[in-house]
Scaffold this motif. Sequence first.
Motif, PDB file in Angstrom:
ATOM      1  N   LYS A 146      35.088  30.219 -21.608  1.00 41.17           N
ATOM      2  CA  LYS A 146      36.148  29.822 -20.676  1.00 41.17           C
ATOM      3  C   LYS A 146      37.505  30.347 -21.139  1.00 41.17           C
ATOM      4  O   LYS A 146      38.524  29.646 -21.109  1.00 41.17           O
ATOM      5  N   TYR A 152      29.582  30.625 -21.034  1.00 42.06           N
ATOM      6  CA  TYR A 152      29.496  29.310 -20.404  1.00 42.06           C
ATOM      7  C   TYR A 152      28.923  28.253 -21.340  1.00 42.06           C
ATOM      8  O   TYR A 152      28.748  27.097 -20.961  1.00 42.06           O
ATOM      9  N   ILE A 157      28.187  25.364 -24.136  1.00 41.79           N
ATOM     10  CA  ILE A 157      28.903  24.110 -24.409  1.00 41.79           C
ATOM     11  C   ILE A 157      29.359  24.036 -25.865  1.00 41.79           C
ATOM     12  O   ILE A 157      29.831  22.988 -26.317  1.00 41.79           O
ATOM     13  N   ILE A 187      26.455  28.429 -14.729  1.00 44.86           N
ATOM     14  CA  ILE A 187      27.870  28.077 -14.851  1.00 44.86           C
ATOM     15  C   ILE A 187      28.088  26.609 -14.515  1.00 44.86           C
ATOM     16  O   ILE A 187      28.712  25.859 -15.280  1.00 44.86           O
ATOM     17  N   GLN A 188      27.535  26.170 -13.364  1.00 43.11           N
ATOM     18  CA  GLN A 188      27.758  24.802 -12.921  1.00 43.11           C
ATOM     19  C   GLN A 188      27.096  23.784 -13.841  1.00 43.11           C
ATOM     20  O   GLN A 188      27.690  22.750 -14.176  1.00 43.11           O
ATOM     21  N   ASN A 237      26.310  23.999 -17.041  1.00 41.64           N
ATOM     22  CA  ASN A 237      27.043  23.866 -18.304  1.00 41.64           C
ATOM     23  C   ASN A 237      28.357  23.105 -18.105  1.00 41.64           C
ATOM     24  O   ASN A 237      28.747  22.291 -18.950  1.00 41.64           O
ATOM     25  N   ASP A 238      29.032  23.360 -16.992  1.00 43.54           N
ATOM     26  CA  ASP A 238      30.249  22.601 -16.708  1.00 43.54           C
ATOM     27  C   ASP A 238      29.934  21.116 -16.552  1.00 43.54           C
ATOM     28  O   ASP A 238      30.692  20.253 -17.002  1.00 43.54           O
ATOM     29  N   ASP A 239      28.798  20.816 -15.924  1.00 43.82           N
ATOM     30  CA  ASP A 239      28.399  19.415 -15.749  1.00 43.82           C
ATOM     31  C   ASP A 239      28.084  18.767 -17.097  1.00 43.82           C
ATOM     32  O   ASP A 239      28.442  17.602 -17.328  1.00 43.82           O
ATOM     33  N   ARG A 257      29.366  19.720 -19.979  1.00 50.64           N
ATOM     34  CA  ARG A 257      30.657  19.623 -20.650  1.00 50.64           C
ATOM     35  C   ARG A 257      31.418  18.371 -20.177  1.00 50.64           C
ATOM     36  O   ARG A 257      31.946  17.603 -20.999  1.00 50.64           O
ATOM     37  N   ASP A 258      31.419  18.144 -18.878  1.00 55.33           N
ATOM     38  CA  ASP A 258      32.097  16.970 -18.330  1.00 55.33           C
ATOM     39  C   ASP A 258      31.417  15.679 -18.781  1.00 55.33           C
ATOM     40  O   ASP A 258      32.089  14.692 -19.102  1.00 55.33           O
TER      41      ASP A 258
END
Length: 523
Positions: free
Chosen positions: A71, A159, A161, A500-501, A503-505, A507-508
């Motif tokens: 990122k 992407y 974590i 992408i999504q 890994n973002d989920d 991370r959140d």
Amino acid sequence: MKKSLFLISLLISSAAAIAQQRGPGGAPGGPVPAPTQAAPAAANAPKGEVSKSRTLDPDMNVVTESSVTIKGQRVPYKAVAGTQPVWDENGKIIASCFYTYYERTDVKDKSKRPLVFSFNGGPGSASVWMHIAYTGPKILNIDDEGYPVQPYGYKDNPYSILDVADIIYIDPVNTGFSRIIDASAPKSTFFGVNADIKYLAEWLNTWVSRVNRWASPKYLIGESYGTTRVSGLAYELQNNHWMYLNGVILVSPTELGINRDQVNAAGLRLPYFAATAWYHKALDNSLQSKDLTAMLPEVEKFTVEEYLPALVQGGSMSPEKRKAIAAKVAKYAGLKEEVVLQNNLQISTNLFWKELLRDKGYTVGRLDSRYLGIDQKDAGERPDFNSELTSWLHSFTPPINMYLRDELKFKTDLKYNMFGPVHPWTQDRTNVAENLRAAMAMNPYLHVFTQAGYYDGACDYFNSKYNMWQMDAAGKLQDRIHWKGYRSGHMMYLRKEDLIQANDDLRDFIKKTTPKEGTPAKY
């Protein structure tokens, strides 16, 4: 680079294993003598050649350092590729587990740094899939939909974590480079639901102590059978090792020991059938014209309110109602009404994979129904092979062998078992969903996050929702149970958009479930 190496006079061989093979297997060998200090085997090999040794040092590691941009931020890290023993109750080494550990090196206070324990499934699968295709600092060279490309290889994972958590990938006994060391050790020590959970919890306890990470927030992530494993581990670690977790992540979960009789199992499959039929444009226009997530609620409502109650009636159902239910099932599954009636309104997954595109000469994949296969003949009730799994083994096997040996410098002639000999496997009557619920009830910090692919036919998305409902029948923990669906299959992260999504989920989820300093764990 730092290496400490002990040599043992044990020759280990392992039989070739393929996905879903159910034959018996094990690693022959002899008694293990006391280890002696020796120069690394790789140091004795000619320059540019790997060690010719096929013996496993049960307690060693190799450290390398690197960095990855995630990122837009440079993340320096060290990678530790190593082995750690499994001991029996008398302190004798009976097996060794291979692991790969990534630790961010510019973080001074490790007590606040989340730590993720990662497992894949099988049982009998190495922890390779999420390692080099999802959460780790390297990912496969594949196309944006997840299909193999040549030349084989890997690249940085922008992407990963690793920016928010350190990660360890563990290969259970007889998978990856992990092996049984003492041939006299009963295979039942390792190969069974409860046995697997017990020895891995002991292993993790030792490892956490060795790297001094008891203070860190901790997470378990498992995929497929790995979800059974981590659900049981959450309770085992908490109750018998007093190791409390912040989160358990279930990627493409199994049934988690929650019983489905034949009727429930048949009914709960329909939303997955509808998703797959939508992807292959096999639905009528009233459904096909809608977006996937706009269409599925209608199918889910029918499943719960009409289809399951109708299946309960069985032979007592009137002919008129039977025909009406069959017409709706056929409409939602993209099948002929005649096929539904011929199968008493219950369509097996094998038949669905064979039937959906039969008129076009294709079968659809089990673990990811976006993949197509070609059978010897169009007739029959099940596909000849799993088209998606052959594609994945095609993609993963060269890169993991290249990466571990060439970049992480783990020099060995041992075969890396993508799927290893772990049978017979004892299917204990264990409701790990209840284990996980109990762990959540006793630990207010603990949250659960499920990730599911809409096109996964082995661990389908609607059954993963059913898990959440039945695990917490009282509804008291629902605010700590989270779910997310993705437009791909079992390994949703192979599709770039979902990589992408997802890994973002993750991370959140990690950020939200790591409490602020001083926040008490209480109701």
